[in-house]
Design an enzyme around this catalytic site. Structure first.
Site, PDB file in Angstrom:
ATOM      1  N   SER A 169       0.828  -1.207   0.000  1.00 34.64           N
ATOM      2  CA  SER A 169       0.000   0.000   0.000  1.00 34.64           C
ATOM      3  C   SER A 169       0.864   1.259   0.000  1.00 34.64           C
ATOM      4  CB  SER A 169      -0.956   0.005   1.191  1.00 34.64           C
ATOM      5  OG  SER A 169      -0.276   0.177   2.412  1.00 34.64           O
ATOM      6  N   ASP A 170       1.986   1.223   0.704  1.00 37.64           N
ATOM      7  CA  ASP A 170       2.921   2.347   0.655  1.00 37.64           C
ATOM      8  C   ASP A 170       3.466   2.539  -0.757  1.00 37.64           C
ATOM      9  OD1 ASP A 170       2.898   3.253   3.313  1.00 37.64           O
ATOM     10  OD2 ASP A 170       4.293   1.700   3.936  1.00 37.64           O
ATOM     11  N   LEU A 171       3.967   1.459  -1.330  1.00 35.47           N
ATOM     12  CA  LEU A 171       4.565   1.535  -2.662  1.00 35.47           C
ATOM     13  C   LEU A 171       3.515   1.864  -3.717  1.00 35.47           C
ATOM     14  CD1 LEU A 171       6.867  -1.612  -2.367  1.00 35.47           C
ATOM     15  CD2 LEU A 171       7.546   0.788  -2.130  1.00 35.47           C
ATOM     16  N   SER A 191       0.587   3.460  -3.320  1.00 33.35           N
ATOM     17  CA  SER A 191       0.109   4.845  -3.245  1.00 33.35           C
ATOM     18  C   SER A 191       1.176   5.800  -3.764  1.00 33.35           C
ATOM     19  CB  SER A 191      -0.305   5.200  -1.814  1.00 33.35           C
ATOM     20  OG  SER A 191       0.740   4.987  -0.895  1.00 33.35           O
ATOM     21  N   GLY A 192       2.452   5.460  -3.561  1.00 32.44           N
ATOM     22  CA  GLY A 192       3.512   6.265  -4.156  1.00 32.44           C
ATOM     23  C   GLY A 192       3.440   6.264  -5.673  1.00 32.44           C
TER      24      GLY A 192
END
Length: 413
Positions: free
Chosen positions: A177-179, A181-182
């Site tokens: 989710s971090d990657l 959304s980036g």
């Protein structure tokens, strides 16, 4: 051989040459977004606290190196400034006027409380593309909730369908989710930049970790809409097709195989097993319905030979297959070496390996240099904004900014 290269090559100019990006972020989602932009040629300035970004203190290995920070901040500059101080806020506002993009990933409203929100800047920076990445986005009943990768994986349904087929849940091994959304942030920024360059003005890009995860639920939503049964975890199996999963081989190594209709007869011939006339496996849908029985029959065959032997045979037959790489074998995989995904250049990057952005083109210069030390570009940027040496010294003395040792003499007269 293609003339496209990782370092920009001879034919073209970097895609984002001349684009300046201010990054006011922490953790991973925002920094990963701007790393993509930096690898595409943008000038990225990391605005970090005077004491340095907290990720610098997340160290690994016996040498206790800040590898996580290094990998997601390579190719960027560093402006060390206290944005809670009025003078620090003034520096960032002035710098925003000469920037094309600002990326932040704090809780909703956090930068607005420092006078650095989108509405605070848009009057002076009408063409600024302002990207906010947060756990749940800028509006909605969850907007003020803290959001992290683990929560987003659970909230967006991913955890409910990830794990073993017996129902034991697991999170994805990568912080998806971090990657993700980036990546969505970078996509939105690039689209908004096109409009801004065409005279359409700036934009506020609103990206949420929970949305990023939910947006990938295409197969699972299709399954539910067709069956009215919430899907669960399937291990390595596919949601809608079979055989499409991992198998153990005689040497204990794992192979993944995906055989759809067109390759199903070839797989049966290769495994010397006559299943093409079996009504349980007559169509792709029937094979999916009876996937557990099918997997058991195929596993008996894969047990007979080593993984690499099966890979060679499957490849020659045109059947999709591949190894389950561990991180160490992935780093040294010859395909990735050819694609320069994990280049070795200790002099350039400060350590042996980096993880490249997976875009190969004559306009994508890729990873250009190592991560900056705290305040590496503070003097240069303040000089650009019109601060003289005396004023910079005073800002340092007041704790408003930090200048990397030995840099001020070269950057400010």
């Amino acid at each position: 051989m293609s003339n496209k290269t990782r370092d920009g090559g001879a034919p073209g100019k970097a895609f984002l040459a001349g684009v300046r990006v201010l990054e006011i972020t922490g953790a991973l989602a925002g920094p990963y977004c701007t790393t993509i932009l930096a690898d595409l040629g943008a000038e990225v300035i990391k605005v970090e606290p005077v004491a340095g970004d907290g990720l610098r203190r997340r160290v690994v290995g016996p040498e206790r190196r800040s590898m996580p920070f290094d990998l997601v901040h390579r190719g960027k500059g560093s402006l060390a400034v206290d944005i809670k101080h009025p003078d620090g806020q003034a520096i960032v506002r002035r710098l925003a006027r000469s920037s094309d993009v600002l990326v932040e990933n704090f809780r909703v409203g956090a930068l607005a409380r420092q006078g650095l929100g989108y509405e605070d800047l848009r009057s002076d920076c009408p063409d600024l593309v302002y990207c906010s990445i947060s756990g749940f986005g800028q509006h909605g009943p969850m907007r003020d909730a803290k959001g992290i990768d683990l929560i987003a994986q659970a909230y967006g349904g991913l955890m409910s369908v990830t794990g073993s087929a017996d129902g034991e849940l697991a999170k994805a091994g990568y912080p998806v989710s971090d990657l993700g959304s980036g990546m969505w942030g970078a996509i939105g920024i690039l689209a908004a930049l096109l409009r801004a360059r065409a005279g359409g003005g700036g934009a506020h890009i609103d990206v949420a970790l929970a949305d990023a995860v939910a947006s990938w639920s295409v197969w699972e939503v299709a399954d539910y809409l067709g069956t009215a049964v919430p899907p669960g975890p399937l291990g390595t199996a596919h949601r809608l097709a079979a055989p499409y999963q991992a198998f153990e081989c005689s040497d204990g190594r794992t192979l993944v195989v995906g055989a759809v209709d067109r390759s199903w007869p070839a797989l049966c011939r290769l495994l010397d097993i006559d299943l093409t006339s079996d009504p349980r496996f007559a169509s792709e849908y029937e094979r999916f319905v009876h996937r557990a029985e099918l997997a058991g029959l195929l596993q008996e065959r894969f047990d007979k030979r080593p993984r690499d032997d099966w890979m060679a045979r499957l490849h020659d037959a045109g059947i999709p297959c591949g190894p389950v790489n561990t991180i160490d074998t992935m780093l040294d995989d010859p395909q990735y070496a050819a694609r320069e995904m994990f280049p070795r250049d200790a002099e350039r990057f400060g350590h042996a390996r980096i993880v490249n952005t997976p875009i190969v083109s004559d306009g994508a210069p890729r990873a250009s240099r190592r991560a900056p030390v705290v305040g590496a570009d503070t003097s240069r940027l303040l000089h650009e904004l019109g601060y003289d040496r005396t004023r910079v010294d005073q800002l340092v003395a007041d704790g408003v900014v930090q200048v990397a040792p030995g840099v001020v003499e070269r950057a400010v007269g």
